[in-house]
Design a protein around this motif. Structure first.
Motif, mmCIF file in Angstrom:
data_model
loop_
_atom_site.group_PDB
_atom_site.id
_atom_site.type_symbol
_atom_site.label_atom_id
_atom_site.label_comp_id
_atom_site.label_asym_id
_atom_site.label_seq_id
_atom_site.Cartn_x
_atom_site.Cartn_y
_atom_site.Cartn_z
ATOM 1 N N ARG A 108 43.295 49.864 33.339
ATOM 2 C CA ARG A 108 42.851 48.419 33.120
ATOM 3 C C ARG A 108 42.715 48.281 32.092
ATOM 4 N NH1 ARG A 108 45.757 42.902 35.389
ATOM 5 N NH2 ARG A 108 45.482 41.933 33.818
ATOM 6 N N ARG A 109 41.928 49.728 31.700
ATOM 7 C CA ARG A 109 40.959 50.398 30.493
ATOM 8 C C ARG A 109 41.638 49.654 29.078
ATOM 9 N NH1 ARG A 109 36.567 55.285 31.656
ATOM 10 N NH2 ARG A 109 37.653 55.226 34.035
ATOM 11 N N VAL A 110 41.138 48.639 28.046
ATOM 12 C CA VAL A 110 41.037 48.827 27.114
ATOM 13 C C VAL A 110 41.333 50.137 25.833
ATOM 14 C CG1 VAL A 110 40.737 48.209 24.475
ATOM 15 C CG2 VAL A 110 40.295 46.815 26.776
ATOM 16 N N ARG A 127 34.895 40.932 29.331
ATOM 17 C CA ARG A 127 33.729 41.416 28.849
ATOM 18 C C ARG A 127 33.744 43.274 28.217
ATOM 19 N NH1 ARG A 127 29.198 43.449 31.340
ATOM 20 N NH2 ARG A 127 29.871 43.980 33.304
ATOM 21 N N LEU A 128 33.584 43.467 27.759
ATOM 22 C CA LEU A 128 33.715 44.840 27.892
ATOM 23 C C LEU A 128 32.019 45.668 27.758
ATOM 24 C CD1 LEU A 128 35.756 45.211 24.101
ATOM 25 C CD2 LEU A 128 36.857 44.499 26.726
ATOM 26 N N HIS A 129 32.642 47.151 28.497
ATOM 27 C CA HIS A 129 31.051 47.300 29.094
ATOM 28 C C HIS A 129 31.498 48.682 29.304
ATOM 29 C CE1 HIS A 129 32.005 48.343 33.272
ATOM 30 N NE2 HIS A 129 32.853 47.180 33.688
ATOM 31 N N ASP A 130 30.428 49.732 28.697
ATOM 32 C CA ASP A 130 30.390 51.585 29.111
ATOM 33 C C ASP A 130 31.010 51.709 28.063
ATOM 34 O OD1 ASP A 130 27.776 51.257 29.938
ATOM 35 O OD2 ASP A 130 29.429 50.492 32.413
ATOM 36 N N PRO A 131 31.447 51.272 26.589
ATOM 37 C CA PRO A 131 32.541 52.104 26.034
ATOM 38 C C PRO A 131 32.808 53.435 25.721
ATOM 39 C CG PRO A 131 31.467 50.733 25.047
ATOM 40 C CD PRO A 131 30.597 50.471 25.929
ATOM 41 N N LEU A 146 43.932 39.417 27.626
ATOM 42 C CA LEU A 146 44.542 40.089 28.970
ATOM 43 C C LEU A 146 44.948 41.170 29.042
ATOM 44 C CD1 LEU A 146 48.383 38.188 27.261
ATOM 45 C CD2 LEU A 146 46.807 37.549 28.777
ATOM 46 N N ILE A 147 44.533 42.034 28.940
ATOM 47 C CA ILE A 147 44.537 43.160 29.299
ATOM 48 C C ILE A 147 43.263 42.900 30.282
ATOM 49 C CG2 ILE A 147 43.517 45.956 28.814
ATOM 50 C CD1 ILE A 147 44.056 45.451 26.268
ATOM 51 N N VAL A 148 42.082 42.952 30.171
ATOM 52 C CA VAL A 148 40.725 43.053 31.224
ATOM 53 C C VAL A 148 41.629 42.240 32.129
ATOM 54 C CG1 VAL A 148 38.699 42.246 31.235
ATOM 55 C CG2 VAL A 148 39.247 43.071 29.479
ATOM 56 N N GLY A 149 41.954 40.953 32.241
ATOM 57 C CA GLY A 149 41.989 39.769 33.069
ATOM 58 C C GLY A 149 41.635 38.821 33.495
ATOM 59 N N ARG A 150 40.829 37.942 32.291
ATOM 60 C CA ARG A 150 39.499 37.310 32.201
ATOM 61 C C ARG A 150 39.938 35.989 31.342
ATOM 62 N NH1 ARG A 150 33.641 39.108 33.391
ATOM 63 N NH2 ARG A 150 33.761 37.426 33.532
ATOM 64 N N GLU A 151 39.829 35.191 31.350
ATOM 65 C CA GLU A 151 39.914 34.477 30.343
ATOM 66 C C GLU A 151 38.563 34.634 29.194
ATOM 67 O OE1 GLU A 151 39.887 29.846 30.876
ATOM 68 O OE2 GLU A 151 40.623 30.431 32.606
ATOM 69 N N THR A 152 37.141 34.630 29.413
ATOM 70 C CA THR A 152 36.177 35.574 29.247
ATOM 71 C C THR A 152 35.903 36.340 28.741
ATOM 72 O OG1 THR A 152 34.903 34.568 30.105
ATOM 73 C CG2 THR A 152 34.858 32.752 28.550
ATOM 74 N N ASN A 194 35.411 49.302 31.145
ATOM 75 C CA ASN A 194 36.616 49.293 31.188
ATOM 76 C C ASN A 194 37.298 49.902 29.781
ATOM 77 O OD1 ASN A 194 34.918 47.477 29.786
ATOM 78 N ND2 ASN A 194 36.294 45.616 30.771
ATOM 79 N N VAL A 195 36.232 50.354 28.423
ATOM 80 C CA VAL A 195 36.932 50.497 27.377
ATOM 81 C C VAL A 195 37.159 52.274 26.956
ATOM 82 C CG1 VAL A 195 36.921 50.220 24.600
ATOM 83 C CG2 VAL A 195 36.063 48.398 26.191
#
Length: 365
Positions: free
Chosen positions: A271-273, A66-70, A58-64, A183-184
């Motif tokens: 909309r970053r985690v 993907r978290l990148h470059d935390p 829900l945060i990222v806005g995608r069914e799957t 996005n984190v």
């Protein structure tokens, strides 16, 4: 890598956006839940990992998702109230620990290396001159010079800072996030005396008695805890009129909490985690949420710390932490430890087979 003060000029740092809308759904929650329910496992058998996967989607806005470059950021600053003996450690430990972060020797440094997290140490108001052109640390650790003052004033004598300075600090935090990739955002902090500031903010923002908000911090004994409670009781009474979130933040401090709050607002707007660590980072998030409640939808609370007020504060915010390990270190250590759970939740959604795709029989009715 060194991020200079010039990278975050006050004149070019607008105040954080407080108009953060609730996350749109458009049926996404139902689609993600359907996906989870049809993976090759008994219904709900991954427990809270499934709840986490749904939140991340829900945060990222995608069914799957993907978290990148935390990005793990440790916000550091000193507190004038420390002069009243509210901590077991002297204020010099703040700058010494900043050096330790940059040297790669702190717990959060070790955990960031282990989990591949980019680490930035943000000097929001440390009472120490690190010198011009301060280099970054080992393993790519970055030093961001956001110093607005050499710590806050003693809040037992007057406001820790002006409302204007608090807003400037928040703007600096937002500017920092805008320049970081990924996005984190994982939250950390360092500042001798900051459990006192956080306790005062908790009591004022939640209305809970100060006795339910004050803990041992860095390890006070019974006598030290009694002294701390006495000092904070006087501070809370002195600033009885500081009721609105920004007024409370200015009255009690600190600069790292204010900068962190601005960073959280910016991360939420993008909309970053937002991965929340312990008691002090919860204070910054609570200030941000008091200004823009939808911030909490973007947050994952890493753990319940051993600081006595933290569990109560999490309950007040309606937050369910992922871990409960008895941690009371700060630095972002709990956020780093929780990070693999977020990666696992995303992988489950993206990589597990469904009953249909794997040709596995479903449970009988």
């Amino acid at each position: 890598m060194h991020l200079s003060f010039a990278d975050f000029p006050l004149a070019d740092a607008p105040a954080p956006d407080l108009h953060i809308a609730p996350l749109p759904d458009d049926g996404l929650a139902a689609r993600v839940q359907h996906r989870l329910d049809h993976l090759t496992k008994p219904l709900g058998s991954l427990g809270r990992l499934e709840t986490l996967a749904l939140r991340l989607a829900l945060i990222v806005g995608r069914e799957t998702p993907r978290l990148h470059d935390p990005q793990l950021v440790v916000f550091a600053a000193d507190h004038g109230l420390a002069a009243q003996g509210v901590s077991a450690y002297p204020s010099d430990v703040t700058w010494q620990m900043v050096d330790n972060f940059l040297a790669g020797g702190a717990a959060v440094s070790v955990l960031a290396r282990q989990h591949g997290l980019s680490l930035t140490v943000a000097d929001c108001g440390v009472c120490h001159d690190f010198g011009p052109g301060r280099p970054g640390g080992v393993d790519g650790t970055r030093y961001a010079d956001l110093k607005l003052a050499r710590g806050t004033a003693d809040s037992s004598q007057g406001p820790a800072m002006t409302r204007g300075l608090a807003v400037q600090a928040m703007a600096q935090g937002a500017a920092l996030v805008r320049r970081l990739p990924g996005n984190v955002l994982l939250l950390g902090e360092m500042g001798i005396g900051n459990t006192s500031a956080a306790s005062l903010l908790m009591s004022r923002l939640t209305g809970q008695p100060l006795t339910d908000c004050v803990g041992r911090g860095t390890g006070l004994d019974d006598a030290g805890l009694a002294r701390k409670l006495g000092v904070l009781t006087q501070v809370l009474q002195r600033h009885a009129g500081a009721v609105e979130p920004l007024d409370a933040l200015a009255a009690f401090g600190g600069l790292e909490i204010a900068t962190l709050a601005g960073a959280v607002l910016q991360a939420a707007a993008e909309r970053r985690v937002v991965v929340v660590d312990g008691f002090i980072t919860t204070a910054g998030v609570a200030v941000a949420a008091a200004l823009a409640p939808a911030v909490l939808q973007r947050c994952v609370f890493a753990h319940a710390s051993a600081e006595s007020g933290h569990a109560r504060w999490l309950a007040h915010l309606g937050a369910e932490p992922l871990l409960d390990l008895g941690l009371r270190l700060g630095e972002g250590s709990g956020a780093a430890l929780a990070w693999p759970l977020l990666e696992s939740a995303c992988r489950v959604l993206a990589e597990m087979a469904s009953f249909a795709s794997a040709g596995v029989s479903t449970a009988s009715a």
